[in-house]
Scaffold this motif. Structure first.
Motif, PDB file in Angstrom:
ATOM      1  N   ILE A   1      47.228  28.922  36.509  1.00 26.88           N
ATOM      2  CA  ILE A   1      45.992  28.580  35.795  1.00 26.88           C
ATOM      3  C   ILE A   1      44.788  28.700  36.725  1.00 26.88           C
ATOM      4  O   ILE A   1      43.715  29.189  36.319  1.00 26.88           O
ATOM      5  N   LEU A   2      44.927  28.264  37.980  1.00 30.29           N
ATOM      6  CA  LEU A   2      43.835  28.405  38.934  1.00 30.29           C
ATOM      7  C   LEU A   2      43.492  29.868  39.168  1.00 30.29           C
ATOM      8  O   LEU A   2      42.319  30.248  39.228  1.00 30.29           O
ATOM      9  N   ASN A   3      44.527  30.697  39.291  1.00 31.58           N
ATOM     10  CA  ASN A   3      44.270  32.124  39.456  1.00 31.58           C
ATOM     11  C   ASN A   3      43.590  32.706  38.221  1.00 31.58           C
ATOM     12  O   ASN A   3      42.686  33.538  38.334  1.00 31.58           O
ATOM     13  N   LEU A   4      44.030  32.266  37.042  1.00 32.36           N
ATOM     14  CA  LEU A   4      43.435  32.762  35.800  1.00 32.36           C
ATOM     15  C   LEU A   4      41.979  32.330  35.682  1.00 32.36           C
ATOM     16  O   LEU A   4      41.125  33.107  35.223  1.00 32.36           O
ATOM     17  N   ASN A   5      41.677  31.097  36.110  1.00 30.43           N
ATOM     18  CA  ASN A   5      40.291  30.622  36.069  1.00 30.43           C
ATOM     19  C   ASN A   5      39.402  31.465  36.971  1.00 30.43           C
ATOM     20  O   ASN A   5      38.251  31.778  36.622  1.00 30.43           O
ATOM     21  N   GLY A   6      39.926  31.814  38.142  1.00 31.67           N
ATOM     22  CA  GLY A   6      39.145  32.654  39.050  1.00 31.67           C
ATOM     23  C   GLY A   6      38.858  34.022  38.458  1.00 31.67           C
ATOM     24  O   GLY A   6      37.742  34.540  38.560  1.00 31.67           O
ATOM     25  N   VAL A   7      39.876  34.601  37.808  1.00 31.26           N
ATOM     26  CA  VAL A   7      39.690  35.921  37.187  1.00 31.26           C
ATOM     27  C   VAL A   7      38.693  35.828  36.032  1.00 31.26           C
ATOM     28  O   VAL A   7      37.819  36.699  35.862  1.00 31.26           O
ATOM     29  N   MET A   8      38.801  34.780  35.221  1.00 33.67           N
ATOM     30  CA  MET A   8      37.896  34.624  34.086  1.00 33.67           C
ATOM     31  C   MET A   8      36.458  34.402  34.546  1.00 33.67           C
ATOM     32  O   MET A   8      35.517  34.912  33.929  1.00 33.67           O
ATOM     33  N   SER A   9      36.273  33.620  35.632  1.00 36.28           N
ATOM     34  CA  SER A   9      34.920  33.386  36.158  1.00 36.28           C
ATOM     35  C   SER A   9      34.296  34.691  36.631  1.00 36.28           C
ATOM     36  O   SER A   9      33.120  34.971  36.360  1.00 36.28           O
ATOM     37  N   SER A  10      35.077  35.504  37.326  1.00 40.57           N
ATOM     38  CA  SER A  10      34.562  36.788  37.800  1.00 40.57           C
ATOM     39  C   SER A  10      34.239  37.711  36.626  1.00 40.57           C
ATOM     40  O   SER A  10      33.210  38.396  36.618  1.00 40.57           O
ATOM     41  N   SER A  11      35.118  37.724  35.613  1.00 40.39           N
ATOM     42  CA  SER A  11      34.880  38.564  34.444  1.00 40.39           C
ATOM     43  C   SER A  11      33.649  38.103  33.683  1.00 40.39           C
ATOM     44  O   SER A  11      32.845  38.927  33.214  1.00 40.39           O
ATOM     45  N   GLN A  12      33.475  36.786  33.557  1.00 44.22           N
ATOM     46  CA  GLN A  12      32.312  36.250  32.846  1.00 44.22           C
ATOM     47  C   GLN A  12      31.025  36.594  33.578  1.00 44.22           C
ATOM     48  O   GLN A  12      30.013  36.949  32.952  1.00 44.22           O
ATOM     49  N   ALA A  13      31.048  36.490  34.908  1.00 43.91           N
ATOM     50  CA  ALA A  13      29.862  36.830  35.687  1.00 43.91           C
ATOM     51  C   ALA A  13      29.529  38.311  35.557  1.00 43.91           C
ATOM     52  O   ALA A  13      28.351  38.701  35.504  1.00 43.91           O
ATOM     53  N   LEU A  14      30.562  39.152  35.506  1.00 42.17           N
ATOM     54  CA  LEU A  14      30.338  40.588  35.343  1.00 42.17           C
ATOM     55  C   LEU A  14      29.702  40.883  33.993  1.00 42.17           C
ATOM     56  O   LEU A  14      28.786  41.716  33.893  1.00 42.17           O
ATOM     57  N   GLN A  15      30.162  40.219  32.943  1.00 40.01           N
ATOM     58  CA  GLN A  15      29.568  40.416  31.627  1.00 40.01           C
ATOM     59  C   GLN A  15      28.142  39.873  31.576  1.00 40.01           C
ATOM     60  O   GLN A  15      27.259  40.472  30.943  1.00 40.01           O
TER      61      GLN A  15
END
Length: 251
Positions: free
Chosen positions: A99-113
């Motif tokens: 879940i921590l890894n997924l949160n990191g990926v989602m944060s990066s994806s959200q910032a990119l969008q």
């Protein structure tokens, strides 16, 4: 006689060398002296991992089985329950890591969008806007519970001083667009800084303050954290969470 003196001298030399050699070794040859001698390097125990792993659990389980009473053996259901409990705890720990890894990926994806919003204006739930060299006006939206004939707009500076007052039409009701050209009551441009748009109108025959949202220019995007998500940095306003944005404007 000369030969005896020579022998004595050689013996003394050998004894001196022997003592010097013994002083650099870890043992003197005397059990009593070796017992009271201080160690050259203090022995420090190695740090042990305090976390119980799956191997430790099975070792404890093996000891439990070997030490059990043969007349009262451990019930199979209890053993299965213990193994299932350990597997559940281990699975939860692994799930937390994923879940921590997924949160990191989602944060990066959200910032990119969110980076696509750089250079555009977003509507934020704040009545404060900024007058800058690149933007000499402030636009916003006044939310009304019903149709209002006239909405009074007051422009105030950071100190709360009244800069200008004017009225807009609110007969359409709902969200009413409002704009201020950055001029004071004398028609002179105001200095750069933060200014607030206050709105009021008569609702059910009584004067009430109305909520105002303003548009702000997005200059950059920050990654933020898993709790906050992407942060939009607004010109003259500061940072705001992407989830707090109400609308996006072309200009």
């Amino acid at each position: 006689m000369p030969q005896q003196a020579s022998t004595s001298t050689n013996t003394g030399t050998v004894s001196k060398n022997t003592v010097q050699s013994n002083s650099t070794t870890t043992s003197t040859g005397n059990p009593f002296l070796d017992g009271i001698r201080l160690p050259e390097k203090p022995e420090t125990p190695e740090a042990k991992d305090q976390m119980l792993k799956q191997e430790d659990f099975f070792a404890l389980l093996s000891q439990q089985l070997s030490m059990q009473d043969p007349f009262k053996p451990v019930d199979n259901d209890q053993m299965i329950a213990q193994m299932a409990s350990f597997s559940t705890v281990d699975g939860i720990a692994n799930l937390n890591k994923e879940i921590l890894n997924l949160n990191g990926v989602m944060s990066s994806s959200q910032a990119l969008q969110a980076s696509s919003l750089v250079g555009r204006k977003v509507l934020i739930p704040s009545d404060t806007g900024a007058i800058t060299a690149g933007s000499s006006e402030i636009k916003g939206v006044v939310s009304t519970p019903e149709a209002i004939d006239k909405i009074t707009i007051r422009i105030e500076d950071e100190a709360g001083q009244l800069i200008k007052t004017y009225e807009i039409d609110g007969s359409a009701g709902g969200n009413v667009d409002v704009a201020w050209d950055g001029l004071d009551k004398n028609g002179e441009p105001v200095a750069e800084g933060s200014y607030s748009i206050k709105a009021s109108g008569k609702v059910d025959g009584q004067s009430q303050d109305l909520p105002v949202s303003t548009y702000a220019h997005v200059t950059s995007v920050s990654l933020g954290t898993a709790a906050t998500g992407a942060i939009l940095n607004l010109r003259g306003i500061g940072g705001i969470k992407l989830t707090d944005v109400l609308a996006v404007s072309e200009s």
